[in-house]
Design a protein around this motif. Sequence first.
Motif, PDB file in Angstrom:
ATOM      1  N   VAL A 184      55.480  51.292  32.414  1.00 41.85           N
ATOM      2  CA  VAL A 184      56.929  51.504  32.271  1.00 41.85           C
ATOM      3  C   VAL A 184      57.205  52.957  32.630  1.00 41.85           C
ATOM      4  O   VAL A 184      56.735  53.871  31.957  1.00 41.85           O
ATOM      5  N   ILE A 185      57.947  53.165  33.714  1.00 43.11           N
ATOM      6  CA  ILE A 185      58.226  54.518  34.200  1.00 43.11           C
ATOM      7  C   ILE A 185      59.692  54.630  34.596  1.00 43.11           C
ATOM      8  O   ILE A 185      60.434  53.643  34.573  1.00 43.11           O
ATOM      9  N   THR A 186      60.099  55.840  34.964  1.00 43.46           N
ATOM     10  CA  THR A 186      61.437  56.041  35.505  1.00 43.46           C
ATOM     11  C   THR A 186      61.334  56.432  36.975  1.00 43.46           C
ATOM     12  O   THR A 186      60.248  56.723  37.479  1.00 43.46           O
ATOM     13  N   ASP A 187      62.456  56.437  37.663  1.00 43.96           N
ATOM     14  CA  ASP A 187      62.482  56.697  39.117  1.00 43.96           C
ATOM     15  C   ASP A 187      62.506  58.202  39.382  1.00 43.96           C
ATOM     16  O   ASP A 187      63.498  58.745  39.863  1.00 43.96           O
TER      17      ASP A 187
ATOM     18  N   PRO B 187      50.227  41.662  35.479  1.00 37.54           N
ATOM     19  CA  PRO B 187      50.676  43.052  35.275  1.00 37.54           C
ATOM     20  C   PRO B 187      51.738  43.455  36.290  1.00 37.54           C
ATOM     21  O   PRO B 187      51.735  43.015  37.437  1.00 37.54           O
ATOM     22  N   GLU B 188      52.658  44.312  35.828  1.00 35.72           N
ATOM     23  CA  GLU B 188      53.778  44.729  36.672  1.00 35.72           C
ATOM     24  C   GLU B 188      54.188  46.153  36.291  1.00 35.72           C
ATOM     25  O   GLU B 188      54.023  46.562  35.144  1.00 35.72           O
ATOM     26  N   VAL B 189      54.715  46.878  37.263  1.00 36.93           N
ATOM     27  CA  VAL B 189      55.260  48.212  37.003  1.00 36.93           C
ATOM     28  C   VAL B 189      56.777  48.085  36.879  1.00 36.93           C
ATOM     29  O   VAL B 189      57.446  47.623  37.808  1.00 36.93           O
ATOM     30  N   PHE B 190      57.323  48.473  35.749  1.00 31.79           N
ATOM     31  CA  PHE B 190      58.767  48.401  35.503  1.00 31.79           C
ATOM     32  C   PHE B 190      59.355  49.803  35.676  1.00 31.79           C
ATOM     33  O   PHE B 190      58.979  50.731  34.956  1.00 31.79           O
ATOM     34  N   VAL B 191      60.266  49.938  36.640  1.00 29.69           N
ATOM     35  CA  VAL B 191      60.870  51.233  36.948  1.00 29.69           C
ATOM     36  C   VAL B 191      62.303  51.244  36.441  1.00 29.69           C
ATOM     37  O   VAL B 191      63.147  50.465  36.899  1.00 29.69           O
ATOM     38  N   PHE B 192      62.601  52.132  35.509  1.00 33.51           N
ATOM     39  CA  PHE B 192      63.939  52.247  34.930  1.00 33.51           C
ATOM     40  C   PHE B 192      64.697  53.381  35.609  1.00 33.51           C
ATOM     41  O   PHE B 192      64.166  54.492  35.745  1.00 33.51           O
ATOM     42  N   PRO B 193      65.927  53.145  36.047  1.00 35.29           N
ATOM     43  CA  PRO B 193      66.703  54.217  36.694  1.00 35.29           C
ATOM     44  C   PRO B 193      67.201  55.244  35.696  1.00 35.29           C
ATOM     45  O   PRO B 193      67.580  54.916  34.578  1.00 35.29           O
ATOM     46  N   SER B 194      67.151  56.509  36.098  1.00 31.88           N
ATOM     47  CA  SER B 194      67.722  57.593  35.291  1.00 31.88           C
ATOM     48  C   SER B 194      69.139  57.875  35.774  1.00 31.88           C
ATOM     49  O   SER B 194      69.554  57.375  36.826  1.00 31.88           O
ATOM     50  N   ARG B 195      69.873  58.698  35.020  1.00 37.31           N
ATOM     51  CA  ARG B 195      71.232  59.023  35.438  1.00 37.31           C
ATOM     52  C   ARG B 195      71.478  60.522  35.285  1.00 37.31           C
ATOM     53  O   ARG B 195      70.925  61.174  34.401  1.00 37.31           O
ATOM     54  N   ILE B 196      72.326  61.058  36.163  1.00 32.33           N
ATOM     55  CA  ILE B 196      72.668  62.470  36.114  1.00 32.33           C
ATOM     56  C   ILE B 196      73.862  62.646  35.186  1.00 32.33           C
ATOM     57  O   ILE B 196      74.880  61.965  35.326  1.00 32.33           O
TER      58      ILE B 196
END
Length: 325
Positions: A159-162, A315-324
């Motif tokens: 679980v990561i962010t972009d 298994p999967e990589v989940f990418v969560f978007p961040s916001r400015i």
Amino acid sequence: MNKVTMADVAKVAGVSKSTVSQYLNKRYEYMGEKTKLKIEEAIEELGYQPNFIARSLKQKRTSMVGIIVANITHFFSTEISRAIEDFCHTHDLHAIFCNADDDPEKEKNYIEMLRAKQVDGLIIFPTGQNNDLYKKMVSQGYPVVFVDRKVENLDVFSVITDNAHATSMAVQHVIEKGHRNIAFVVQPLKVSPRIDRLTGYKKALTDAGIEINSDYIIEASIPDMKNKLEQLFSLEVKPTALFAANDRVFMAVGEFLKEKGIKLGKDLELIVFDNIPFSHLLDSPISFIEQPAAEMGKKAAELLFQQINKEDTPPEVFVFPSRIV
């Protein structure tokens, strides 16, 4: 005093041992409210404490999970950990938290200690420097989820962010405001978020036709950062904007700017990649890249819970978007 047993509870409540066992395991499907109340009163009267060790041996589960945080001083890590703990609390799991201090040897010791304690699974903010140990867990089918940081060449739930994209968008934003001399300040490039954020910074400059100036890229440990910033702001052409790669870098940069009398919004524009709990109290105009920590923590806990319950999901990589902000 003799130890109170499940049989004692059953005798006082006037029910069978199996009914008490069902109550303790929260299997209430065929249990009336009156029966539940009698067992509850008997437990209270006798001061009964369930034997979790015996129960875990019988169920082949301890209902404990380990969370190894790379560095608990990052507010983002604390937010994610809180979300994981909330999930565990509602799913009758006990969470054990360990702080690795970005030290691979400490991380290794914690992994081995927690597995020796038979925890049902691990959520790790990896240092990225114990690959053989990571691979061993995955090959054994041991429940594990990685958070915040990628581990290359390993098929594992993550679980990561972009990081790269969010950084690129933020730097592009200050370029559009007229800045061309933009500095990037980061701790040693040993983990994927820092590397990806530098990649995003370089991409934004390249896309805008701005030459990448190595003098504007500061890579240093927190104790060494002040000296590096002295060099940066001693350049003939000083930066007009600065990207701080995380909250700890932001604190170091903030102390330096205050000491030098450099005014944010007037002398320098600042962007910070991280969740800052007190950002709403700041008078200075600062842009923050905010990560969805609560959602990421909940997802990591869900993925671990699925593995513990033997749900067969690749298994999967989940990418969560961040916001400015």
